[in-house]
Design an enzyme around this catalytic site. Structure first.
Site, PDB file in Angstrom:
ATOM      1  N   LYS A  52       0.847  -1.206   0.000  1.00  0.00           N
ATOM      2  CA  LYS A  52       0.000   0.000   0.000  1.00  0.00           C
ATOM      3  C   LYS A  52       0.879   1.251   0.000  1.00  0.00           C
ATOM      4  O   LYS A  52       0.596   2.236  -0.692  1.00  0.00           O
ATOM      5  CB  LYS A  52      -0.946  -0.018   1.215  1.00  0.00           C
ATOM      6  CG  LYS A  52      -2.054  -1.061   1.074  1.00  0.00           C
ATOM      7  CD  LYS A  52      -2.802  -1.330   2.371  1.00  0.00           C
ATOM      8  CE  LYS A  52      -3.767  -2.510   2.185  1.00  0.00           C
ATOM      9  NZ  LYS A  52      -4.485  -2.881   3.406  1.00  0.00           N
ATOM     10  N   GLN A  96      -4.536  -1.812   9.788  1.00  0.00           N
ATOM     11  CA  GLN A  96      -4.485  -3.113   9.128  1.00  0.00           C
ATOM     12  C   GLN A  96      -5.031  -4.214  10.055  1.00  0.00           C
ATOM     13  O   GLN A  96      -4.625  -4.316  11.212  1.00  0.00           O
ATOM     14  CB  GLN A  96      -3.029  -3.415   8.736  1.00  0.00           C
ATOM     15  CG  GLN A  96      -2.838  -4.682   7.940  1.00  0.00           C
ATOM     16  CD  GLN A  96      -3.454  -4.626   6.547  1.00  0.00           C
ATOM     17  OE1 GLN A  96      -3.336  -3.643   5.833  1.00  0.00           O
ATOM     18  NE2 GLN A  96      -4.128  -5.695   6.157  1.00  0.00           N
ATOM     19  N   ASP A 119     -11.064   2.420   4.619  1.00  0.00           N
ATOM     20  CA  ASP A 119     -11.587   1.070   4.409  1.00  0.00           C
ATOM     21  C   ASP A 119     -13.117   1.065   4.345  1.00  0.00           C
ATOM     22  O   ASP A 119     -13.718   0.111   3.854  1.00  0.00           O
ATOM     23  CB  ASP A 119     -11.157   0.151   5.568  1.00  0.00           C
ATOM     24  CG  ASP A 119      -9.791  -0.505   5.329  1.00  0.00           C
ATOM     25  OD1 ASP A 119      -9.389  -0.637   4.153  1.00  0.00           O
ATOM     26  OD2 ASP A 119      -9.145  -0.887   6.321  1.00  0.00           O
TER      27      ASP A 119
END
Ligand code: NAD
Length: 297
Positions: A52, A96, A119
């Protein structure tokens, strides 16, 4: 002829288009800032956040990474979250998953500023998605919608079976597909570990989206002729190569491709799309926060 859906290609087109939006932002003096937070040292998670960060660098997003010790108390993670919420240079970020066992992931999600929740997992954003008014579409299902668009897979009226009901893939995928909107209007069946006769549900579908994390759960015998098959699964399986493992999906590729009209490979299918849509959400967040209109792909 079965089409092999090339997620790398579509993701690269999306990244290129985002490059234009990032230039527009730069002309207005804005550089999108995206942070990743990793608590602990799970090797797969480390790989994901590194990728990422590399993606950010490639497209001109300011990538910031924060490591939090895996044994630290929850308060330390919360402090990081509070700092990112307050930091004007960070337009969006993610924590994460999975987080260590002593951390309540739901509480983590609730702490994230919903306008920075790239997200799309904060309850406010989940609610908006379900209500048909999404702010950030979760990256994996959004990426799959983009694959459908790129490969002219018609969802309207289609019977779609999703295997998996997780918060990050199965549920948001079902929500997006059943919405009365472009890329939606499908008739959706959601299967999970308690589903009986899974093969009947997959065989009935025009489109099968496999997101169970069970290696090669779906094979050709479970598909109808001409089905579109999207394999979300990524499992690390021990292998005799330099890395010591290989990535395997939820679909037994060889038998499935014989039945399918189109199918995603693992790797190179859904994975690159998930990453591209994170960049998309970061650009969108920067555009909205800074009040600079951009065109999104
Ligand atoms: P999860 O473990 O949270 O959910 C798995 C779901 O599959 C559950 O709802 C469970 O009920 C269902 N399931 C398990 N066994 C089943 C069975 N035998 N039959 C039917 N359903 C079954 O997983 P997740 O986070 O949704 O991820 C699923 C897979 O997708 C994993 O392999 C993960 O690594 C991968 N993934 C890939 C991407 C990507 O970008 N390609 C993104 C997210 C997740």
């Amino acid at each position: 002829m079965t089409t092999i859906i090339d997620g790398e290609r579509v993701a690269s087109e999306i990244r290129d288009a985002l490059g234009g939006s990032i230039e527009t932002l730069a002309d207005a003096g804005v550089r999108p800032g995206l942070a990743t937070v990793l608590m602990g040292d799970d090797p797969a998670s480390e790989t994901y956040v590194n990728m990422k960060q590399r993606d950010c660098e490639e497209v001109g997003i300011e990538g910031v990474h924060v490591d939090v010790d895996g044994d630290a108390p929850a308060e330390e993670l919360y402090e990081t979250i509070d700092e990112l919420n307050a930091d004007p240079a960070i337009h969006g970020y993610l924590v994460q998953a999975p987080v260590p066992d002593h951390i309540d992931y739901r509480e983590v999600l609730r702490r994230i500023d919903p306008t920075k929740d790239l997200d799309g997992f904060h309850p406010e954003n989940v609610g908006r998605l379900v209500a048909g008014d999404a702010r950030f579409k979760p990256c994996t299902p959004h990426g799959i919608q983009k694959l459908f668009e790129a490969y002219d897979v018609e969802t309207e009226g289609a019977d779609v079976t999703i295997v998996g009901r997780s918060e990050i893939v199965g549920k948001p995928m079902a929500n997006l597909l059943m919405q009365k909107a472009d890329g939606g209007n499908a008739t959706v069946t959601v299967c999970h570990s308690r589903t009986r006769n899974l093969e009947e549900k997959t065989r009935d579908a025009d489109v099968v989206i496999a997101a169970s994390g069970v290696t090669e759960l779906i094979d050709g015998s479970m598909l109808s002729e001409g089905a579109v098959v999207i394999d979300v699964g990524i499992s690390r399986v021990e292998a005799d190569n330099e890395r010591g493992y290989e990535l395997v999906g939820d679909v037994e590729f060889e038998s499935a491709r014989e039945k399918a009209s189109a199918i995603t490979p693992v790797p190179g299918g859904v994975g690159p799309m998930t990453r591209a849509m994170l960049l998309y959400n970061a650009v969108m967040a920067a555009s909205e926060r800074e009040g600079v209109a951009v065109e999104l792909p």
